[in-house]
Design a protein around this motif. Sequence first.
Motif, PDB file in Angstrom:
ATOM      1  N   TYR A 213       0.875  -1.182   0.074  1.00 55.20           N
ATOM      2  CA  TYR A 213      -0.087  -0.204   0.058  1.00 55.20           C
ATOM      3  C   TYR A 213       1.006   1.310   0.085  1.00 55.20           C
ATOM      4  O   TYR A 213       1.914   1.178   0.667  1.00 55.20           O
ATOM      5  N   THR A 214       0.358   2.166  -0.478  1.00 52.27           N
ATOM      6  CA  THR A 214       1.428   3.394  -0.632  1.00 52.27           C
ATOM      7  C   THR A 214       1.710   4.270   0.340  1.00 52.27           C
ATOM      8  O   THR A 214       2.667   4.974   0.214  1.00 52.27           O
ATOM      9  N   SER A 215       1.004   4.272   1.443  1.00 51.86           N
ATOM     10  CA  SER A 215       1.559   4.934   2.582  1.00 51.86           C
ATOM     11  C   SER A 215       2.233   3.951   3.380  1.00 51.86           C
ATOM     12  O   SER A 215       2.929   4.441   4.650  1.00 51.86           O
ATOM     13  N   ILE A 231       9.556  16.483  13.331  1.00 48.32           N
ATOM     14  CA  ILE A 231       8.518  15.800  13.516  1.00 48.32           C
ATOM     15  C   ILE A 231       8.370  15.059  14.800  1.00 48.32           C
ATOM     16  O   ILE A 231       7.402  14.252  15.165  1.00 48.32           O
ATOM     17  N   ASN A 232       9.331  15.488  15.603  1.00 43.28           N
ATOM     18  CA  ASN A 232       9.196  14.700  17.208  1.00 43.28           C
ATOM     19  C   ASN A 232       9.710  13.451  17.080  1.00 43.28           C
ATOM     20  O   ASN A 232       9.011  12.758  18.030  1.00 43.28           O
ATOM     21  N   GLY A 233      10.280  12.888  16.152  1.00 44.65           N
ATOM     22  CA  GLY A 233      10.774  11.552  15.985  1.00 44.65           C
ATOM     23  C   GLY A 233       9.408  10.470  15.927  1.00 44.65           C
ATOM     24  O   GLY A 233       8.338  10.826  15.380  1.00 44.65           O
ATOM     25  N   MET A 234       9.511   9.358  16.674  1.00 47.77           N
ATOM     26  CA  MET A 234       8.487   8.344  16.503  1.00 47.77           C
ATOM     27  C   MET A 234       7.868   8.265  17.891  1.00 47.77           C
ATOM     28  O   MET A 234       8.413   8.872  18.876  1.00 47.77           O
ATOM     29  N   ASP A 245       5.065   2.267  12.533  1.00 51.31           N
ATOM     30  CA  ASP A 245       5.332   2.874  11.267  1.00 51.31           C
ATOM     31  C   ASP A 245       4.260   3.900  10.480  1.00 51.31           C
ATOM     32  O   ASP A 245       4.635   4.756  10.035  1.00 51.31           O
ATOM     33  N   ASP A 246       2.971   3.238  10.853  1.00 49.95           N
ATOM     34  CA  ASP A 246       1.817   3.966  10.403  1.00 49.95           C
ATOM     35  C   ASP A 246       1.706   5.319  10.999  1.00 49.95           C
ATOM     36  O   ASP A 246       1.380   6.469  10.616  1.00 49.95           O
ATOM     37  N   ASP A 247       1.933   5.219  12.350  1.00 47.32           N
ATOM     38  CA  ASP A 247       1.935   6.608  13.353  1.00 47.32           C
ATOM     39  C   ASP A 247       3.039   7.568  12.600  1.00 47.32           C
ATOM     40  O   ASP A 247       2.999   8.849  12.622  1.00 47.32           O
ATOM     41  N   ARG A 283      -2.328  -1.478  19.039  1.00 48.21           N
ATOM     42  CA  ARG A 283      -2.166  -0.469  17.968  1.00 48.21           C
ATOM     43  C   ARG A 283      -3.260   0.261  17.352  1.00 48.21           C
ATOM     44  O   ARG A 283      -3.209   1.488  16.961  1.00 48.21           O
ATOM     45  N   GLY A 284      -4.547  -0.411  17.185  1.00 46.47           N
ATOM     46  CA  GLY A 284      -5.360   0.253  16.548  1.00 46.47           C
ATOM     47  C   GLY A 284      -6.050   1.700  17.285  1.00 46.47           C
ATOM     48  O   GLY A 284      -6.175   2.602  16.736  1.00 46.47           O
ATOM     49  N   GLN A 285      -6.111   1.149  18.541  1.00 48.00           N
ATOM     50  CA  GLN A 285      -6.369   2.512  19.451  1.00 48.00           C
ATOM     51  C   GLN A 285      -5.733   3.598  19.547  1.00 48.00           C
ATOM     52  O   GLN A 285      -5.979   4.598  19.464  1.00 48.00           O
ATOM     53  N   LEU A 286      -4.484   3.064  19.584  1.00 47.55           N
ATOM     54  CA  LEU A 286      -3.182   4.182  19.478  1.00 47.55           C
ATOM     55  C   LEU A 286      -3.235   5.010  18.157  1.00 47.55           C
ATOM     56  O   LEU A 286      -3.064   6.173  18.231  1.00 47.55           O
ATOM     57  N   LEU A 287      -3.387   4.445  17.059  1.00 48.66           N
ATOM     58  CA  LEU A 287      -3.612   5.153  15.955  1.00 48.66           C
ATOM     59  C   LEU A 287      -4.681   5.902  15.843  1.00 48.66           C
ATOM     60  O   LEU A 287      -4.411   7.017  15.219  1.00 48.66           O
ATOM     61  N   THR A 288      -5.880   5.430  16.510  1.00 53.93           N
ATOM     62  CA  THR A 288      -6.990   6.527  16.344  1.00 53.93           C
ATOM     63  C   THR A 288      -6.779   7.810  16.791  1.00 53.93           C
ATOM     64  O   THR A 288      -7.213   8.737  16.500  1.00 53.93           O
TER      65      THR A 288
END
Length: 322
Positions: A213-215, A231-234, A245-247, A283-288
Amino acid sequence: MNFKNFRKNYRIADYAMFGLCTWIFIYCMLPWRFASHYDFLTEEDIFEVLVEQVTNNISLQQLPECDYSAIVGENAYTYLKHYQEKVLRNEEILPGGEYYPRDCKARFSVAIIVPYRQREEQLHIFLTYMHNYLRQQRIHYRIFLVEQNDQLPFNRAKLFNIGATIAVQNEFPCLILHDVDLLPLNSGNLYACTEKPRHMCSALDKFRFNLPYTSLFGGVVAIRSEVYNIINGMSNLYQGWGGEDDDFYERILAKQYSICRFEPKYSGYTMLRHKPETPNQNRGQLLTTSHLRFHIDGLNSLTFKENERRIHSLFTHILVEI
């Protein structure tokens, strides 16, 4: 319905099911179901986007600048047996896993940051191959291995933040965030930073050399130290496998940056076999909610305990508790 008609209908249904299963198998195996048609920089574009930055000790050298046109133009296949067996001419490598060419002045200084825990076999292969691979590129590099030395779930992103912090203290202007199980296949994939953050491994054999996927923005990433700080790192919150990585990608977009890739013939990698990491169930909740934490969760909130820093012949080993 008589017996003959029943058998005929049963056979037709059987053929239909076989055809459906065959179609599904072919669909899953075909590479063009992936995002193979993504934007990339061609060979003609590469030197226009590379950022020439070096550490102070390299900038003071009184030597002609290294020429990279032949390396990029030839783009030789390098995943060869003799590159994997032993480190060739290991006397060229300085303590701490650092190298720079002696007959010309490198135009790129990069810190290669590798998060690590309990992957001894992969680490041996990685160090052997990468030192053979990187020296032919005639760049200035140093390998920083950041090992999580505790019993907490593996936190890859936090280890990257730690490595980046130490690399910047050593004046490296370019960071290569690199998983220990990925090896580049072609010499023209210069380990150097571009103006935009660069996804270096967009043609991975695990995905049949296509982009899922492109992202996708993980595995091996090149980013200028200045941008990583902006960007304040990761995020420091992703424990276990997945999500960081998505974050990271969303942080880059939030600061109005975009990413780039070299064309597939330069971006080929192979993945070493390994046991999968334990997935991050949160991870899903964190990404949201990640966008709410970009400015408070990262380099500016990084805490860790450095247990030891060892200068090995092939790498700088940083043992930490997180």
